[in-house]
Design an enzyme around this catalytic site. Structure first.
Site, PDB file in Angstrom:
ATOM      1  N   ASP A  83      21.262  40.052  33.083  1.00 36.86           N
ATOM      2  CA  ASP A  83      22.120  38.741  33.240  1.00 36.86           C
ATOM      3  C   ASP A  83      22.579  38.597  34.804  1.00 36.86           C
ATOM      4  O   ASP A  83      22.105  39.418  35.647  1.00 36.86           O
ATOM      5  CB  ASP A  83      23.643  39.270  32.617  1.00 36.86           C
ATOM      6  CG  ASP A  83      24.494  38.304  32.328  1.00 36.86           C
ATOM      7  OD1 ASP A  83      24.270  36.917  32.905  1.00 36.86           O
ATOM      8  OD2 ASP A  83      25.552  38.397  31.739  1.00 36.86           O
ATOM      9  N   LYS A  84      23.330  37.468  35.073  1.00 36.41           N
ATOM     10  CA  LYS A  84      23.771  37.232  36.199  1.00 36.41           C
ATOM     11  C   LYS A  84      25.239  37.042  36.225  1.00 36.41           C
ATOM     12  O   LYS A  84      25.702  36.583  35.127  1.00 36.41           O
ATOM     13  CB  LYS A  84      22.737  36.122  37.020  1.00 36.41           C
ATOM     14  CG  LYS A  84      23.202  34.799  37.726  1.00 36.41           C
ATOM     15  CD  LYS A  84      24.221  34.437  38.180  1.00 36.41           C
ATOM     16  CE  LYS A  84      25.070  33.123  37.570  1.00 36.41           C
ATOM     17  NZ  LYS A  84      25.680  32.205  38.097  1.00 36.41           N
ATOM     18  N   HIS A  85      25.869  37.090  37.279  1.00 36.29           N
ATOM     19  CA  HIS A  85      27.263  36.701  37.384  1.00 36.29           C
ATOM     20  C   HIS A  85      27.664  36.218  38.867  1.00 36.29           C
ATOM     21  O   HIS A  85      27.324  37.004  39.660  1.00 36.29           O
ATOM     22  CB  HIS A  85      28.216  37.868  37.120  1.00 36.29           C
ATOM     23  CG  HIS A  85      29.561  37.617  36.689  1.00 36.29           C
ATOM     24  ND1 HIS A  85      29.851  37.096  35.212  1.00 36.29           N
ATOM     25  CD2 HIS A  85      30.784  37.345  37.219  1.00 36.29           C
ATOM     26  CE1 HIS A  85      31.152  36.730  35.279  1.00 36.29           C
ATOM     27  NE2 HIS A  85      31.739  36.948  36.276  1.00 36.29           N
ATOM     28  N   SER A  86      28.426  35.498  38.912  1.00 32.16           N
ATOM     29  CA  SER A  86      28.991  34.716  40.136  1.00 32.16           C
ATOM     30  C   SER A  86      30.362  35.322  40.443  1.00 32.16           C
ATOM     31  O   SER A  86      31.215  35.434  39.436  1.00 32.16           O
ATOM     32  CB  SER A  86      28.703  33.553  40.123  1.00 32.16           C
ATOM     33  OG  SER A  86      29.711  32.758  41.140  1.00 32.16           O
ATOM     34  N   THR A 123      32.023  28.733  33.539  1.00 29.98           N
ATOM     35  CA  THR A 123      30.747  28.183  32.906  1.00 29.98           C
ATOM     36  C   THR A 123      31.526  27.881  31.206  1.00 29.98           C
ATOM     37  O   THR A 123      30.953  27.156  31.116  1.00 29.98           O
ATOM     38  CB  THR A 123      29.823  29.371  32.591  1.00 29.98           C
ATOM     39  OG1 THR A 123      29.384  29.656  34.107  1.00 29.98           O
ATOM     40  CG2 THR A 123      28.676  29.081  31.935  1.00 29.98           C
ATOM     41  N   ARG A 171      45.927  36.680  35.936  1.00 33.14           N
ATOM     42  CA  ARG A 171      45.512  36.212  37.603  1.00 33.14           C
ATOM     43  C   ARG A 171      45.488  34.788  37.601  1.00 33.14           C
ATOM     44  O   ARG A 171      45.740  34.707  38.831  1.00 33.14           O
ATOM     45  CB  ARG A 171      44.156  37.202  37.808  1.00 33.14           C
ATOM     46  CG  ARG A 171      44.415  38.726  37.752  1.00 33.14           C
ATOM     47  CD  ARG A 171      43.198  39.421  37.863  1.00 33.14           C
ATOM     48  NE  ARG A 171      42.453  38.983  38.952  1.00 33.14           N
ATOM     49  CZ  ARG A 171      40.973  38.876  39.130  1.00 33.14           C
ATOM     50  NH1 ARG A 171      40.357  39.118  37.757  1.00 33.14           N
ATOM     51  NH2 ARG A 171      40.325  38.687  40.090  1.00 33.14           N
ATOM     52  N   SER A 186      37.074  43.334  36.943  1.00 36.07           N
ATOM     53  CA  SER A 186      37.067  42.138  35.852  1.00 36.07           C
ATOM     54  C   SER A 186      35.496  41.959  35.691  1.00 36.07           C
ATOM     55  O   SER A 186      35.025  41.731  34.530  1.00 36.07           O
ATOM     56  CB  SER A 186      37.520  40.885  36.562  1.00 36.07           C
ATOM     57  OG  SER A 186      37.319  39.995  35.919  1.00 36.07           O
ATOM     58  N   LYS A 190      33.136  43.721  32.026  1.00 39.63           N
ATOM     59  CA  LYS A 190      32.570  42.780  30.740  1.00 39.63           C
ATOM     60  C   LYS A 190      30.999  43.242  30.941  1.00 39.63           C
ATOM     61  O   LYS A 190      30.470  43.109  29.993  1.00 39.63           O
ATOM     62  CB  LYS A 190      32.771  41.362  31.138  1.00 39.63           C
ATOM     63  CG  LYS A 190      34.012  40.895  30.924  1.00 39.63           C
ATOM     64  CD  LYS A 190      34.253  39.295  31.355  1.00 39.63           C
ATOM     65  CE  LYS A 190      34.167  39.059  32.799  1.00 39.63           C
ATOM     66  NZ  LYS A 190      35.484  38.289  33.473  1.00 39.63           N
ATOM     67  N   LYS A 191      30.451  43.150  32.110  1.00 37.23           N
ATOM     68  CA  LYS A 191      28.868  43.154  32.203  1.00 37.23           C
ATOM     69  C   LYS A 191      28.460  44.809  31.747  1.00 37.23           C
ATOM     70  O   LYS A 191      27.428  44.790  31.172  1.00 37.23           O
ATOM     71  CB  LYS A 191      28.444  42.975  33.666  1.00 37.23           C
ATOM     72  CG  LYS A 191      28.910  41.811  34.086  1.00 37.23           C
ATOM     73  CD  LYS A 191      28.005  40.697  33.474  1.00 37.23           C
ATOM     74  CE  LYS A 191      28.509  38.967  33.587  1.00 37.23           C
ATOM     75  NZ  LYS A 191      27.636  38.245  32.582  1.00 37.23           N
TER      76      LYS A 191
HETATM   77  N1  URA Z   1      34.464  36.277  37.621  1.00 38.03           N
HETATM   78  C1  URA Z   1      35.200  37.160  36.853  1.00 38.03           C
HETATM   79  O1  URA Z   1      34.616  37.324  35.749  1.00 38.03           O
HETATM   80  N2  URA Z   1      36.345  37.740  37.348  1.00 38.03           N
HETATM   81  C2  URA Z   1      36.621  37.481  38.668  1.00 38.03           C
HETATM   82  O2  URA Z   1      37.724  38.132  38.929  1.00 38.03           O
HETATM   83  C3  URA Z   1      36.007  36.526  39.440  1.00 38.03           C
HETATM   84  C4  URA Z   1      34.832  35.986  38.953  1.00 38.03           C
END
Ligand code: URA
Length: 439
Positions: A83-86, A123, A171, A186, A190-191
């Site tokens: 996976d990727k996350h930004s 997304t 937040r 955060s 999840k990841k």
């Molecule tokens: N993406 C997230 O899931 N959480 C954040 O706090 C910032 C970007």
């Protein structure tokens, strides 16, 4: 009730800048998930962390506590689960290209994504612009879909890191987003709960990012990589440019259009292509599907070029309830705003600076993001045709196109755009797409 089981005592300790008591963050995360902690307490908790920080030990403890607030997924797939996350930006629709491109290269991609946060786009909100498409899959539905289409872009189910689900929304509306500790916990909660074998992180740097300086972006990248590696997930971070929007559009349906243009080759956006291949190359190398990131990037490029990534995207959209003919008929399937007006350059010169965060706020105010928790999003509004840094312009030349629900909203956006774009006689140096790599 011991002090580590009393939300007020925990918040008071954080407000005083004290390290949290052992067990306190576990209790607080469980309280977020169960509802025992109130919205007001969650907002105060986030603000105290935002102001005072948690330190590395506290950050890792919060990440683990939020990860353990729900179910942990485990996979038994014939290929690597990647996976990727930004960390969040403007015009960043890379996920829409990258999830199917990785799938086309043999990876399994359970991409758990977020909604818009602060000024940044999300997304899930972009995918909501596709009629009928659902992102609220159960864990069993996610498993079935991965077996069929190898990729899914979904919301964390209520069982995955439920503490983050709650805190994320709070937040978003309490000005407590741009904290290294909260962003790390955060993203990774999840990841890590999603049971990934490899994760590539896109840490944004610049006027549209939460991290505005190289030092802050590098610190976030290092915090994310060391917490993820420490939890057993192979992880690399790229620090990438957000001193201008990535694609030339910002807004939900408009970014789906930008993604589809590049995926289908109708009008390729170089920055989108470049970042998708760079991040994808890292992910394939982490998952053992390429010997190194450069070879992986070439494979992702091929998946885009041959249309294989577009095919996987189409299958994913159909599997999630969207139109079965989306990759052929996307121009007819997306909503369009009723009012469209160009913002034009008042002067000759060059685009010298862009307040990219301001562009994100313009989209939010047009109705493309949320000003309060739970607000409804208008998928059709936003900005397109965004001028790049360094572009030479003449007076009257369009710098952006505003897509709005009404004329007064479009006019307000034009005023804000005038403050967001700086024109000067001197062309600035073009920023690099990638500023650094952290492993
Ligand atoms: N993406 C997230 O899931 N959480 C954040 O706090 C910032 C970007």
């Amino acid at each position: 009730m011991t002090p580590e089981q009393d939300a007020r005592a925990i918040i008071a300790g954080l407000r005083a800048g004290l390290p949290p008591e052992p067990g306190a963050l576990d209790w607080f995360a469980k309280g977020l998930a169960s509802g025992e902690v109130s919205d007001a307490q969650a907002g105060a908790f986030a603000m105290a962390i935002c102001l005072n920080g948690l330190g590395e030990t506290g950050r890792i403890a919060l990440t683990r506590a939020m990860q353990n607030s729900g179910t942990q997924l485990a996979w038994d797939m014939p290929g690597p689960v990647l996976d990727k996350h930004s960390t969040g930006g403007i015009g960043d629709c890379v996920s829409l290209l990258l999830a199917p491109a990785l799938a086309a290269c043999g990876a399994y991609v359970p991409m758990i994504s977020g909604r818009g946060l602060g000024h940044t786009g999300g997304t899930l909100d972009k995918l909501d612009a596709i009629p009928g498409l659902r992102t609220d899959l159960t864990n069993d539905q996610l498993r079935d879909q991965l077996g069929q289409t190898r990729c899914a872009i979904i919301a964390a189910s209520p069982q995955i890191a439920p503490a983050d689900r709650r805190l994320y929304a709070i937040r978003d509306v309490t000005a407590t987003v741009d904290s290294l500790d909260l962003i790390t916990a955060s993203i990774l909660s999840k990841k890590l709960a999603a049971g990934l074998e490899g994760l590539v992180l896109d840490v944004k740097l610049g006027s549209g990012a939460f991290m505005k300086t190289e030092a802050d972006a590098r610190a976030l990248a290092q915090a994310l990589v060391s917490a993820a590696q420490g939890a057993g997930c192979r992880t690399t971070a790229l620090i990438t440019d957000m001193s201008q929007p990535l694609a030339d559009a910002a807004g939900n349906a408009l970014e789906v259009i930008a993604a589809m243009e590049t995926l289908t080759g109708t009008s390729v956006n170089d920055a989108l292509w470049g970042l998708t291949t760079a991040l994808g190359g890292e992910a394939l190398a982490l998952g053992g599907l390429a010997t190194n990131a450069a070879e992986g990037a070439a494979r992702i490029g091929q998946a885009l070029q041959t249309g294989a990534a577009a095919e996987y995207f189409g299958r994913m959209v159909a599997a999630q309830g969207g139109p079965v003919d989306f990759i052929d008929r996307w121009p007819d399937r997306l909503p369009a705003a009723p009012v469209v007006i160009d913002f034009v350059s008042p002067l000759p010169g060059f685009v010298a600076a862009i307040d990219t965060e301001a562009l994100g706020h313009i989209v939010v105010h047009l109705g493309g993001g949320r000003l309060r928790d739970g607000a409804r999003i208008n998928p059709s509004v936003g900005l397109s045709g965004l001028a790049n840094l360094g572009m030479a312009v003449e007076p009257g030349q369009p710098l952006a196109r505003v897509h709005a629900a009404s004329l007064p909203e479009a006019e307000a956006a034009l005023k804000r755009l005038a403050a967001a774009y700086s024109i000067s006689d001197i062309a600035p140096d073009a920023p690099p797409l990638i500023h650094g790599r952290v492993t």
